[in-house]
Design an enzyme around this catalytic site. Sequence first.
Site, mmCIF file in Angstrom:
data_model
loop_
_atom_site.group_PDB
_atom_site.id
_atom_site.type_symbol
_atom_site.label_atom_id
_atom_site.label_comp_id
_atom_site.label_asym_id
_atom_site.label_seq_id
_atom_site.Cartn_x
_atom_site.Cartn_y
_atom_site.Cartn_z
ATOM 1 N N ASN A 262 0.841 -1.201 0.000
ATOM 2 C CA ASN A 262 0.000 0.000 0.000
ATOM 3 C C ASN A 262 0.872 1.245 0.000
ATOM 4 O O ASN A 262 1.565 1.520 0.988
ATOM 5 C CB ASN A 262 -0.913 0.028 1.222
ATOM 6 C CG ASN A 262 -1.708 1.324 1.302
ATOM 7 O OD1 ASN A 262 -2.662 1.523 0.565
ATOM 8 N ND2 ASN A 262 -1.295 2.235 2.177
ATOM 9 N N GLU A 263 0.888 1.983 -1.117
ATOM 10 C CA GLU A 263 1.419 3.341 -1.261
ATOM 11 C C GLU A 263 2.934 3.448 -1.174
ATOM 12 O O GLU A 263 3.465 4.571 -1.192
ATOM 13 C CB GLU A 263 0.746 4.302 -0.265
ATOM 14 C CG GLU A 263 -0.748 4.436 -0.498
ATOM 15 C CD GLU A 263 -1.421 5.548 0.277
ATOM 16 O OE1 GLU A 263 -2.543 5.921 -0.090
ATOM 17 O OE2 GLU A 263 -0.811 6.050 1.243
ATOM 18 N N ASN A 264 3.684 2.345 -1.114
ATOM 19 C CA ASN A 264 5.127 2.471 -0.943
ATOM 20 C C ASN A 264 5.853 2.843 -2.229
ATOM 21 O O ASN A 264 6.863 3.565 -2.186
ATOM 22 C CB ASN A 264 5.699 1.177 -0.361
ATOM 23 C CG ASN A 264 5.209 0.927 1.052
ATOM 24 O OD1 ASN A 264 4.708 1.841 1.716
ATOM 25 N ND2 ASN A 264 5.321 -0.299 1.519
ATOM 26 N N GLY B 162 5.128 6.369 -2.443
ATOM 27 C CA GLY B 162 5.895 7.065 -1.424
ATOM 28 C C GLY B 162 7.339 7.281 -1.828
ATOM 29 O O GLY B 162 7.920 8.352 -1.593
#
Length: 799
Positions: free
Chosen positions: A410-412, A415
């Site tokens: 999730n979102e890494n 990021g």
Amino acid sequence: MKDVTQLHEGWSLRHEDALLPARVPGCVHTDLLAAQAIPDPFIGHNESEIAWVGRQAWSYVTELHHDSEHERTDLVFEGLDTAAEVRLADQSLGTTRNMHRVHRFDVTGRTGPLEVRFASAYDEADRVRALTAERPNAYPEPFQYIRKMACSFGWDWGPTVVTAGMWRPVRLEHWSTARLAEVRPLVSVDGSTGRVELRVRTERTANGAGRRLTLRAAVAGAEAEVAFEGDDAVLRLDVAEPALWWPRGYGQQPLYDLDMTLLDERGDRLDARTHRIGFRTVEIDRSADAHGTGFTFVVNGVRIFVRGANWIPDDVLPSRVTPERYRKRLAQAVEANIDLIRVWGGGLYEDDAFYDVCDELGLMVWQDFLFACAAYPEEQPLRGEVEAEARDNVVRLMPHASLVLWNGNNENLWGFRDWDWEQPLAGNSWGEGYYLGLLPRIVAELDPTRPYTAGSPWSGSWDHHPNDPRHGTHHSWEVWNRQDYAEYRADVPRFCAEFGWQAPPALATLRRALPGELLAPDSPGMLHHQKAVDGNVKLNRGIECHFGLPEGDFDRWHYLAQVVQARAVAAGVEHWRASWPVCAGTVVWQLNDCWPVSSWAAVDGDGRLKPLHHELRRVYADRLLTLVPTGDGPVLALDNQSGSDWRTTIVLRRLNAEGTVLHEASLELAAAPRTVTRRAVPGPLLPGEGSSSEFLVADADGLRAVHFPVADKDFDYPVPEYDVRLDAVAGADVVDIVITARTLVRDLLLQADRLGPDAVADRGLVTLLPGEETRITVRGWTDPDMRAARDALFNVGGV
């Protein structure tokens, strides 16, 4: 045949040189709560008062006795949270450092005092951080250094309650010769034939080495058996014309028992297992097209617009989540017309009971691997744990027909690109090797029947920005964080996997969580139960944009915040559904909460439905009528995700604020199955641009869409007038509240929990024209009263 003994009784927790009764499965917090040694962390500011629990080491003790004629006895922990040493008769059996794995120890012939010593998760994380070096993350807690439920350490909707304990069952397994160590059913469909390729691995005792073993399996009338070659066997079963498993709304969910038996050379049963499987195919169409790169679920050859919701752990103390609670919460998802649940990567691989219910209800499951919002070291000791954890859970979950996608994180990936990670990382590993290397290899090896995606959001490669809405999956967080919800209409993502808007929980939930507090948006307890950075600022900005902030009126603030949440999510879904097939799905953040909190959830921390839940039921229905605002005026959209033609007459009316019809017309429209028909609203029906006194209503087949050309605060609403009566249902704990409008009444809402903490209404927001009536059915209202009913009704034009 193998024997199993559950070890759930007789445990104690050491606390201040005393022994407290312990419940297994459970955790330190649940045992301390049962002993009244700590206050409830969900109430008031108690979360802060019990923070010391997560920073302390703990021990669980019992006496292990067993007497078996079998050759081997294993002590099996289905879940140890998290860094632990297991000791028997004051000798170490081994250590663990992963909440998400099963751990097995040979205790053949061994008895005596059994102790499980848990280190503080903070101490373990600090130890690993010292070995791997610092990595950036989105929160000031060390969750990326330990294989533990990340949101134990707090999130922008969750408390910091860092658990320890035996959170899943503990048992003894007694067995001889051999046992089934790994079972992997690869289920596929070839034309009208269902195929099961059963891959099985055994573990043997010393006496079982070299002995002939046979695997026998049966499913849906098909039977076969095969002899093992060494420790492994592959058996294939063909099922003629099985009934296919479908997502809810597309067909039925037939499930078949796959029975497996391990036999020795004499035909004696050594071990057995049963899985419920379903026959279906699933793929993700990621083809490039004129709009970018698609991301469309295709089940049994049918392209699906996904109507999904994100799932977080349903309790920050996850051992408290029972099969019954899973079923209730997932039934609430079905009631909201949700067809996919995304199990988010900062939480858990949920219990089998969760996936069993999804199988039965036709809820597709998108399963994240457990990485979220942080740069994760790829060195030891984490790398070996990550691989073992992934293997354990892929094998455990792959029999479930509902599971349709593995997602790396999730979102890494996003990021790394956008959250200023590259400079502080200075070339150190951050997880990319997991998401683009290790995890897809494991899925390809163990579960090739399902698709894998490297992350959410992810555009498919580094050729595009990870969160580019034109490619793959997209998370829409500029809206809420910085923009009004009208900006959802600025683009059409190929698949929106996260978007949402906050609102406070139900009033009864707040009163339970904040007893005695004089509630205000910024009262101490309200602020403590608001974990998002500037959360109240964003809530107030959303209210101010559309209504203006009510001063000194908490009840109205509370109502308006919930209205804005429902409208915001509806605005996104309506626009993106009307853009099918370019946009192929929405997964709202989020379905549920893990404690009482202001959040993006549709179901609050006490299980009460917010208005958003009812709005999801409307915008996720198979048939949706909408008036989608565009730069050229509203567009009428007939969205038909059902399997049959939709032909209807749409009545369009332009009205003034007093309810007078200024122009009316009927349109005959049709939408084929799984299609959308769009039609510009004829000019005479359009309210004047910027008009504060005209609006548009579209009605068809009991569905309604409304369009107001200005914000509510700029519209000249009449003083709302309506009549209320109560109709009790004889012999039932049910009351109908019947409201008849004498003026325009916009977004009327009955807050049922104001009638009683257990009262539940069957409707959310409803807009009534003069003379119209609506009937709201209330269950669980023990003392019906007219005045109470009126006091529980709200609308945007006034009380």
